[in-house]
Design a protein around this motif. Structure first.
Motif, short mmCIF file in Angstrom:
data_model
loop_
_atom_site.label_atom_id
_atom_site.label_comp_id
_atom_site.label_asym_id
_atom_site.label_seq_id
_atom_site.Cartn_x
_atom_site.Cartn_y
_atom_site.Cartn_z
N ARG A 57 0.84 -1.32 -0.07
CA ARG A 57 0.06 -0.03 -0.08
C ARG A 57 0.78 1.30 0.07
NH1 ARG A 57 -3.66 -3.52 3.14
NH2 ARG A 57 -2.43 -2.96 5.08
N LEU A 58 2.05 1.08 0.68
CA LEU A 58 2.95 2.37 0.75
C LEU A 58 3.67 2.60 -0.39
CD1 LEU A 58 4.39 2.39 4.47
CD2 LEU A 58 2.34 3.44 3.65
N VAL A 59 3.97 1.63 -1.41
CA VAL A 59 4.44 1.68 -2.45
C VAL A 59 3.46 2.50 -3.47
CG1 VAL A 59 5.19 0.55 -4.67
CG2 VAL A 59 6.03 -0.22 -2.33
N ARG A 60 2.04 2.01 -3.60
CA ARG A 60 1.04 2.58 -4.19
C ARG A 60 0.97 4.02 -4.05
NH1 ARG A 60 -1.81 -2.26 -3.25
NH2 ARG A 60 -3.25 -1.24 -1.73
N SER A 61 1.03 4.45 -2.55
CA SER A 61 1.08 5.80 -2.07
C SER A 61 2.12 6.60 -2.79
CB SER A 61 0.96 5.82 -0.61
OG SER A 61 0.91 7.21 -0.14
N ALA A 62 3.27 6.09 -2.67
CA ALA A 62 4.57 6.76 -3.23
C ALA A 62 4.63 6.85 -4.89
CB ALA A 62 5.66 6.18 -2.66
N VAL A 63 4.04 5.91 -5.46
CA VAL A 63 4.37 5.95 -6.90
C VAL A 63 3.01 6.48 -7.60
CG1 VAL A 63 4.90 4.28 -9.05
CG2 VAL A 63 6.12 4.11 -6.60
N ASP A 64 1.83 5.86 -7.15
CA ASP A 64 0.57 6.31 -7.71
C ASP A 64 -0.03 7.48 -7.14
OD1 ASP A 64 1.23 4.21 -9.40
OD2 ASP A 64 0.12 2.68 -7.87
N GLY A 65 0.45 7.71 -5.89
CA GLY A 65 -0.26 8.96 -5.09
C GLY A 65 -1.63 8.71 -4.63
N THR A 66 -1.86 7.65 -4.13
CA THR A 66 -3.10 7.10 -3.26
C THR A 66 -3.22 7.51 -2.14
OG1 THR A 66 -2.13 5.02 -2.68
CG2 THR A 66 -3.19 4.93 -4.92
N ARG A 67 -2.46 8.09 -1.54
CA ARG A 67 -2.41 8.52 -0.18
C ARG A 67 -2.79 7.34 0.68
NH1 ARG A 67 -2.14 14.11 0.23
NH2 ARG A 67 -2.01 15.25 -1.94
N GLU A 68 -2.70 6.19 0.36
CA GLU A 68 -2.94 4.96 1.39
C GLU A 68 -2.03 5.18 2.83
OE1 GLU A 68 -4.13 0.99 -0.67
OE2 GLU A 68 -2.94 2.22 -2.27
N SER A 69 -2.40 4.79 3.71
CA SER A 69 -1.51 4.27 4.77
C SER A 69 -0.98 2.80 4.98
CB SER A 69 -1.95 4.92 6.19
OG SER A 69 -3.03 4.38 6.51
N MET A 70 -0.01 2.46 5.63
CA MET A 70 0.34 1.05 5.76
C MET A 70 -0.76 0.46 6.44
SD MET A 70 3.89 -0.19 7.48
CE MET A 70 4.48 -1.89 7.08
N TYR A 71 -1.69 0.95 7.38
CA TYR A 71 -2.54 0.41 8.16
C TYR A 71 -3.59 1.45 8.28
CZ TYR A 71 1.22 -3.14 9.01
OH TYR A 71 2.06 -4.14 9.13
N ALA A 72 -4.66 0.81 8.24
CA ALA A 72 -6.18 1.71 8.48
C ALA A 72 -5.82 2.35 10.17
CB ALA A 72 -7.49 1.16 8.33
N SER A 73 -5.37 1.41 11.09
CA SER A 73 -5.11 1.93 12.37
C SER A 73 -4.52 0.83 13.28
CB SER A 73 -6.25 2.18 13.04
OG SER A 73 -7.34 0.79 13.07
N ASP A 74 -3.96 1.02 14.01
CA ASP A 74 -3.15 0.14 15.05
C ASP A 74 -4.18 -1.30 15.40
OD1 ASP A 74 -0.62 1.12 14.83
OD2 ASP A 74 -0.87 2.38 16.65
N GLN A 75 -5.41 -0.77 15.80
CA GLN A 75 -6.36 -1.85 16.07
C GLN A 75 -6.91 -2.64 15.15
OE1 GLN A 75 -6.57 1.59 16.65
NE2 GLN A 75 -5.97 1.59 18.78
N GLU A 76 -6.93 -2.04 13.89
CA GLU A 76 -7.10 -3.12 12.63
C GLU A 76 -6.11 -4.02 12.46
OE1 GLU A 76 -8.18 -2.35 7.92
OE2 GLU A 76 -9.38 -1.65 9.56
N ARG A 77 -4.68 -3.27 12.39
CA ARG A 77 -3.81 -4.03 12.29
C ARG A 77 -3.73 -5.52 13.16
NH1 ARG A 77 0.69 -4.63 15.28
NH2 ARG A 77 2.74 -5.40 14.44
N GLU A 78 -4.14 -5.27 14.61
CA GLU A 78 -3.95 -6.30 15.39
C GLU A 78 -5.24 -7.04 15.37
OE1 GLU A 78 -4.12 -4.32 19.15
OE2 GLU A 78 -2.16 -3.14 18.74
#
Length: 231
Positions: A57-78
């Motif tokens: 997701r972070l590659v897409r954010s950097a390359v495609d400008g999607t503004r995605e974060s790695m995780y939606a939240s720490d709680q969702e990650r867990e």
């Protein structure tokens, strides 16, 4: 970007080694405790797969400008890790294989032009430059391989990977306001001052890395201080 190009070059070998260990596990082995407090081996495998998705997701954010974060939240990650850890071993293995392949393909899209693009761990969380993504993924693969506690040790990590991860871990330590004043030297000839560099610590690279990342002191010499966040 020399350090980070080196990390990208080292990642396929580290990933292949991880997958070799994962596929040596037998049904039921995934339920055994890992070296990560509160996690089984299944949790570690699930985390590595979800981390791969996050880096993608972070590659897409950097390359495609999607503004995605790695995780939606720490709680969702867990919660995603917990849910994934409940699956049988063959599904964990297949998920890890698929996501490892996908993240390596994604990282191939990064170029020097994307180095300064800022990406984020969560929508309002830690930010860092996209140039660090290959090293971030290499760290996860190599150190969590050890965390599986399935026969792979810090001493088994290739020395060129240990050298990369040690340099990166010292960088993290220097950026931490709670870091002790150290001068770290390795048997291989490295020297890393931290803060006022008043406390000498030494040992083989792999042992120093194990201490800095997991608080393991075997093979490390000196009056070892407490590290921030437990190492």
């Amino acid at each position: 970007m020399g350090l980070l190009h080196d990390a990208r070059s080292a990642l396929p070998g580290a990933t292949a080694s991880l997958l070799h260990t994962a596929y040596r596990l037998q049904p039921g082995d995934e339920l055994q405790r890992s070296r990560c407090a509160g996690w089984t081996r299944a949790h570690v495998l699930s985390h590595l797969a979800r981390n791969a998705d996050g880096v993608g997701r972070l590659v897409r954010s950097a390359v495609d400008g999607t503004r995605e974060s790695m995780y939606a939240s720490d709680q969702e990650r867990e919660s995603e890790i917990e849910l994934g850890a409940s699956r049988p071993l063959d599904r964990l293995q297949a998920d890890l294989t698929r996501t490892c392949s996908a993240v390596e393909a994604a990282l191939d899209r990064l170029t020097d032009a994307h180095a300064e693009v800022v990406v984020s761990r969560t929508p309002r969380g830690q930010t860092f430059r996209a140039e660090w993504l290959p090293l971030l993924r290499l760290r996860e693969v190599a150190i969590h391989h050890v965390d599986l506690d399935a026969g792979y040790r810090f001493a088994d990590i290739p020395d060129e990977v240990v050298a990369l991860l040690l340099t990166e871990q010292v960088r993290r330590l220097r950026a931490d306001a709670g870091a002790p004043d150290l001068v770290i030297t390795t048997d291989e000839g490295d020297e890393f001052p931290v803060g006022q560099a008043t406390t000498p610590v030494s040992g083989p690279r792999h042992a120093v890395l194990a201490w800095l990342t997991r608080g393991l002191s075997d093979g490390v010499r000196g009056d070892l201080p407490t590290l921030p966040h437990g190492g």
